[in-house]
Write an enzyme that holds these catalytic residues in place. Structure first.
Site, short mmCIF file in Angstrom:
data_model
loop_
_atom_site.label_atom_id
_atom_site.label_comp_id
_atom_site.label_asym_id
_atom_site.label_seq_id
_atom_site.Cartn_x
_atom_site.Cartn_y
_atom_site.Cartn_z
N LYS A 180 0.87 -1.18 0.00
CA LYS A 180 0.00 0.00 0.00
C LYS A 180 0.91 1.23 0.00
O LYS A 180 1.50 1.58 1.01
CB LYS A 180 -0.91 -0.02 1.24
CG LYS A 180 -1.55 1.31 1.61
CD LYS A 180 -2.42 1.91 0.53
CE LYS A 180 -3.02 3.24 1.01
NZ LYS A 180 -2.03 4.32 1.14
N GLU A 255 7.06 1.25 12.74
CA GLU A 255 8.12 2.25 12.86
C GLU A 255 7.43 3.60 12.77
O GLU A 255 6.88 3.95 11.73
CB GLU A 255 9.16 2.06 11.76
CG GLU A 255 10.47 2.79 12.06
CD GLU A 255 10.42 4.26 11.66
OE1 GLU A 255 10.23 5.13 12.57
OE2 GLU A 255 10.55 4.56 10.48
N CYS A 288 12.50 10.69 9.93
CA CYS A 288 12.11 10.21 11.25
C CYS A 288 13.28 10.20 12.23
O CYS A 288 13.11 10.39 13.42
CB CYS A 288 11.48 8.82 11.16
SG CYS A 288 12.58 7.56 10.46
N GLU A 385 6.28 15.45 17.39
CA GLU A 385 7.04 15.41 16.15
C GLU A 385 6.46 16.41 15.15
O GLU A 385 5.28 16.37 14.83
CB GLU A 385 7.00 14.00 15.56
CG GLU A 385 7.86 13.84 14.32
CD GLU A 385 7.86 12.42 13.80
OE1 GLU A 385 8.95 11.90 13.47
OE2 GLU A 385 6.78 11.81 13.71
#
Length: 490
Positions: A180, A255, A288, A385
């Site tokens: 996906k 993750e 990240c 974040e």
């Protein structure tokens, strides 16, 4: 079915890739170019029938693919890697247009890394196939056996490389996969279908279903035929996926990004630390692993920031196709609004803009490299974040305080420590995080574990850790001496 999207003379299919065939959809979503905002094209959206067909195709292809064994699969995967290299220039140009990553970086690093992701895991699967040891009473033959159908959900910040990072171990382990792609940058994932055809990959082993995560992704993760789900993305989405996976007892790996500390001790090489800190703006901060919280010893903070500012002032923000550009655009207007919203709320709450702090003149989706000071540890800008070119700086008086600040968020993906080697290592040992670089940054090895703790994720990717997730582990035991059953009391 022959309709394609043209990017700089390169034709890319906007359709799904299911069972080795391109499949159109009655519904589409729009893909935009972050460089200048123009519409790239309309992309097929995955409806229930497409999701079902992709899992069915993978399920049917799985037995024959698994039966090839690690050596047989390695032959196919090495051809796949070779095709990635052959398609390298096309992949780089499409990813730049679709995602906004620097074209020079794609050409110089990303393409080769994609090919290596496939080759490395193909070789590693062969090595793991021969794992055995002699125990006290029996010989143990440890098998890494294919699990079944693996769903791979990949993120938009580096879709091409991170797709191969999951594809490599999933396919090498003997699973058939459904990918996906991210809806904000789906095109290089689509191209992997054509690469699979060119490499002669058996039909149904790789399937690609595009669509909006909340719709297509939700349908896919709920399929009870899945054996594994691997997801890279946000914490809220991971929580939703884990509910679907849990309902079907499907193992899932997550993750989920981070808010990593970048610690500068008083005895650090301040110039190297400053230059490395400026690297945290790479890919417009959409990384990240980035050390977005600068924690600097108060005795050297002024000098460090002066050195870092001198580096940042030289960074060129602009068109990622220009080889002189060092920071490109943010990928999407929604992401741009999120980044700017974080900055404006922080300033309203008392944060000081040390540099940047607003949009860049290069275009609608370009943001100035930004550093905020005078921030409270519990503030939103420190705890959450941002995923853009925005860093914060805090100072500390001793190593204990540095560690306390570093560990003071719910994330735990990575960390960076600059200082005298032994002292820096001692600080690194105390950080609650999955990875720490000491006097360095972004040194990666495919053998090494990748992943975080707490809200940064569950599980590890890389080396044998990928296979521990994508495989079912079986221990076949044969006794050293003839076996006789012994009953209690006998």
């Amino acid at each position: 079915m022959n309709h394609t999207i043209e990017i700089d003379g390169i034709h890319v299919s906007p359709h799904h890739y299911i069972g080795g065939q391109r499949v159109a959809s009655s519904q589409t979503f729009t893909d935009h170019c972050p460089i200048d905002g123009h519409v790239i094209g309309e992309i097929a959206a995955g409806l229930p029938e497409h999701c079902d067909a992709a899992v069915t195709a993978a399920d049917e292809a799985f037995p024959a693919w698994a039966a090839l064994g690690p050596e047989g699969r390695r032959t196919h995967l090495r051809r796949f890697a070779a095709e990635i290299r052959a398609w390298g220039e096309k992949l780089a140009r499409v990813e730049c247009e679709d995602n906004g990553m620097l074209l020079a970086r794609l050409r110089g690093h990303q393409i080769e890394r994609c090919a290596q992701n496939i080759e490395y895991f193909a070789d590693e699967a062969v090595r793991l196939a021969s794992m055995a040891f002699d125990g006290e009473k029996a010989h143990h033959d440890v098998r890494h056996e294919p699990a079944g159908v693996a769903l791979l959900i990949t993120p938009w910040n580096s879709p091409m490389m991170l797709t191969t990072w999951k594809l490599g171990p999933a396919l090498a382990a003997g699973n058939a996969v459904v990918v996906k792609p991210p809806e904000w940058a789906p095109l290089t994932c689509s191209m992997f279908g054509d690469i699979a055809d060119a490499a002669g990959l058996p039909k149904g082993v790789l399937n690609i279903v595009q669509g909006i995560g909340a719709e297509t992704g939700a349908r896919l993760v709920a399929d009870p035929r899945l054996a594994r789900i691997s997801f890279t993305g946000s914490v809220p989405t991971a929580k939703q996926i884990s509910q679907s996976a849990g309902a079907n007892l499907v193992p899932a790996s997550f993750e989920l990004g981070g808010k990593s500390p970048f610690i500068v001790l008083a005895d650090a090489d301040l110039q190297v630390a400053a230059e490395t800190a400026a690297l945290q703006y790479r890919n417009a901060g959409q990384v990240c692993l980035a050390g977005t919280r600068l924690l600097v010893d108060e005795s050297v903070a002024g000098e460090f920031l002066d050195r870092m500012h001198a580096v940042v002032e030289r960074l060129r923000v602009g068109d990622p196709r220009d080889p002189a550009t060092e920071i490109g655009p943010i990928i999407h207007p929604r992401q741009f609004a999120q980044v700017d919203g974080f900055v404006q709320r922080a300033v309203a709450d008392g944060a000081e803009v040390l540099w940047g702090g607003s949009a860049h003149q290069a275009g609608d989706l370009y943001y100035q490299p930004t550093l905020l000071g005078s921030v409270d540890q519990e503030s939103e800008i420190v705890q959450n974040e941002v995923f853009g070119p925005v860093l914060v700086v805090q100072t500390f008086g001793n190593d204990d305080e540095a560690v306390e600040l570093a560990n003071g968020t719910r994330y735990g993906l990575a960390g960076v420590v600059f200082g005298e080697d032994e002292r820096a290592k001692a600080v690194a040992d105390r950080l609650r995080t999955g990875m720490v670089w000491v006097n360095s940054f972004f040194l990666r090895d495919l053998n090494a574990p990748f992943g975080g703790i707490r809200d940064s994720g569950i599980g590890r990717e890389g080396g044998q850790w990928s296979f521990e997730f994508f495989c079912d582990i079986k221990d076949v035991m044969m006794p050293h001496t003839p076996y006789r059953p012994v009953f209690a009391g006998g």
